[in-house]
Scaffold this motif. Structure first.
Motif, PDB file in Angstrom:
ATOM      1  N   THR A  30      12.592  36.349  28.762  1.00 56.45           N
ATOM      2  CA  THR A  30      13.940  36.837  28.532  1.00 56.45           C
ATOM      3  C   THR A  30      14.402  37.618  29.754  1.00 56.45           C
ATOM      4  O   THR A  30      13.632  38.378  30.349  1.00 56.45           O
ATOM      5  N   THR A  31      15.653  37.392  30.143  1.00 55.54           N
ATOM      6  CA  THR A  31      16.231  38.109  31.271  1.00 55.54           C
ATOM      7  C   THR A  31      17.732  38.207  31.058  1.00 55.54           C
ATOM      8  O   THR A  31      18.261  37.717  30.050  1.00 55.54           O
ATOM      9  N   THR A  32      18.436  38.840  31.971  1.00 53.38           N
ATOM     10  CA  THR A  32      19.884  38.975  31.848  1.00 53.38           C
ATOM     11  C   THR A  32      20.578  37.818  32.553  1.00 53.38           C
ATOM     12  O   THR A  32      19.980  37.123  33.383  1.00 53.38           O
ATOM     13  N   THR A  90      18.587  33.740  28.160  1.00 52.78           N
ATOM     14  CA  THR A  90      19.495  34.552  28.962  1.00 52.78           C
ATOM     15  C   THR A  90      20.407  35.317  28.030  1.00 52.78           C
ATOM     16  O   THR A  90      21.259  34.744  27.371  1.00 52.78           O
ATOM     17  N   SER A  91      20.209  36.613  27.985  1.00 53.05           N
ATOM     18  CA  SER A  91      21.006  37.432  27.077  1.00 53.05           C
ATOM     19  C   SER A  91      20.988  38.865  27.556  1.00 53.05           C
ATOM     20  O   SER A  91      20.001  39.331  28.131  1.00 53.05           O
ATOM     21  N   ASN A  92      22.112  39.557  27.336  1.00 49.44           N
ATOM     22  CA  ASN A  92      22.141  40.982  27.636  1.00 49.44           C
ATOM     23  C   ASN A  92      21.543  41.806  26.505  1.00 49.44           C
ATOM     24  O   ASN A  92      21.333  43.002  26.646  1.00 49.44           O
ATOM     25  N   VAL A 114      18.512  43.037  24.239  1.00 47.58           N
ATOM     26  CA  VAL A 114      17.091  43.240  24.535  1.00 47.58           C
ATOM     27  C   VAL A 114      16.260  42.621  23.416  1.00 47.58           C
ATOM     28  O   VAL A 114      16.243  43.120  22.296  1.00 47.58           O
ATOM     29  N   ALA A 129       9.539  39.954  29.674  1.00 44.56           N
ATOM     30  CA  ALA A 129      10.912  40.384  29.940  1.00 44.56           C
ATOM     31  C   ALA A 129      11.046  40.738  31.412  1.00 44.56           C
ATOM     32  O   ALA A 129      10.206  41.452  31.969  1.00 44.56           O
ATOM     33  N   ARG A 180      13.857  42.569  33.303  1.00 40.21           N
ATOM     34  CA  ARG A 180      15.087  43.247  32.922  1.00 40.21           C
ATOM     35  C   ARG A 180      15.291  44.533  33.711  1.00 40.21           C
ATOM     36  O   ARG A 180      14.337  45.183  34.123  1.00 40.21           O
ATOM     37  N   SER A 206      16.272  48.476  33.814  1.00 42.08           N
ATOM     38  CA  SER A 206      16.093  49.618  32.913  1.00 42.08           C
ATOM     39  C   SER A 206      16.335  50.882  33.706  1.00 42.08           C
ATOM     40  O   SER A 206      15.955  50.981  34.870  1.00 42.08           O
ATOM     41  N   THR A 244      24.967  50.065  29.753  1.00 43.16           N
ATOM     42  CA  THR A 244      24.516  49.695  31.093  1.00 43.16           C
ATOM     43  C   THR A 244      24.838  50.801  32.090  1.00 43.16           C
ATOM     44  O   THR A 244      25.694  51.658  31.859  1.00 43.16           O
ATOM     45  N   LEU A 258      14.279  47.520  38.179  1.00 41.40           N
ATOM     46  CA  LEU A 258      13.911  46.188  37.698  1.00 41.40           C
ATOM     47  C   LEU A 258      12.441  46.199  37.306  1.00 41.40           C
ATOM     48  O   LEU A 258      11.580  46.587  38.099  1.00 41.40           O
TER      49      LEU A 258
END
Length: 291
Positions: A88-90, A118-120, A122, A133, A135, A137, A188, A251
């Motif tokens: 999973t990533t953005t 691909t999703s914002n 979490v 992940a 992502r 942070s 964010t 990251l």
């Protein structure tokens, strides 16, 4: 039963199970007949658990968590470089720095199949929504069950299209037109920075995606704050200011501690971490165009 209760409606529970509405309803009724109790009350807002249903729900959740834990521990003993890795990533990372390294990993390990979400939002590594992940942070992961590696500090800068800058020459950021994240991106670093530094800025467009924000900026709608790895490679944008000292993130590559012994998970996390640090740390940290 567990999925219907979690989702709050029969239709949503059926979709989660991959069955149709009629099948899900038949299963619920059969379960109730077998137990001899009513588990749900059907109200206008959806299905609500009865007292018996709530008690059964707690037990089912505990069993679900135990089964997931056992699955993680068993997977963690897998020493074969085969199987699937769910990542999973953005969207920002998926359209910029991640794909070349996925291709390189597949060339090195052709028997490992990758799944990319691909999703914002979490996704939960504890519930096995994903194995790894990648992502941003703002701080080290607080979940004690997660292990991983900090890749780099993420730098941000302000960008705009030359066509926009030709008509808006002011250096006063508050007088610019802004492309901003919407409420779904409210946690964010960019949203928090704008709320803190530009509380009265004029938003000409709000988006639920930083990729969409970049595209809007290229079209000349206004100024946008972006991670440098997303903004610097875009030839249709110029840096207005940055990297910004008071707008940063980090990251990370993370996995669950039960999976770190799995050969394919370990191979993937180590490969991706080393590749990103070796080849793109400068871009992530904003040491690119205009730095």
């Amino acid at each position: 039963m567990l999925r219907v209760a979690e989702k709050g409606s029969l239709a949503a529970g059926a979709r989660a199970l991959g069955v149709n509405h009629t099948t899900a309803l038949r299963r619920v009724h059969a379960f109730e007949r077998r137990l001899g109790v009513r588990l749900f009350e059907r109200l206008a807002k959806g299905y609500v658990l009865t007292a018996a249903g709530e008690e059964l729900m707690r037990t089912a959740q505990q069993m679900d968590e135990m089964a997931t834990s056992v699955e993680r521990r068993i997977s963690g003993r897998d020493l074969r470089l085969t199987g699937s890795v769910r990542v999973t990533t953005t969207d920002t990372l998926a359209v910029s720095i991640v794909p070349p390294h996925l291709a390189a990993f597949r060339r090195k390990h052709p028997d490992v199949h990758l799944e990319l979400t691909t999703s914002n939002a979490v996704l939960s590594l504890s519930k096995r929504d994903a194995d790894v992940a990648i992502r941003p942070s703002g701080r080290p992961p607080e979940n004690a069950n997660l292990v991983g590696r900090r890749i780099a500090e993420i730098a941000f800068a302000l960008y705009a299209a030359p066509s926009y800058l030709a008509d808006h020459r002011t250096r006063d950021l508050a007088r610019h037109l802004w492309i901003a994240p919407d409420d779904s991106l409210g946690q964010t670093a960019v949203a928090e920075w704008m709320a803190r530094e530009l509380p009265h800025a004029v938003d000409v467009l709000r988006c639920d995606s930083f990729v969409a924000m970049r595209t809007a900026a290229v079209a000349g709608l206004g100024v946008v704050a972006l991670p440098c790895y997303l903004g610097d490679p875009e030839p249709g944008l110029e840096r207005v200011r940055g990297p910004l000292a008071n707008l940063t993130s980090e990251l990370w590559i993370l996995t669950h501690e039960d999976l770190r012994g799995t050969a394919r998970i370990r191979a993937f996390t180590e490969f991706m971490a080393e590749a990103l640090i070796r080849e793109q740390r400068g871009l992530i940290q904003g040491r690119g165009r205009g730095a």
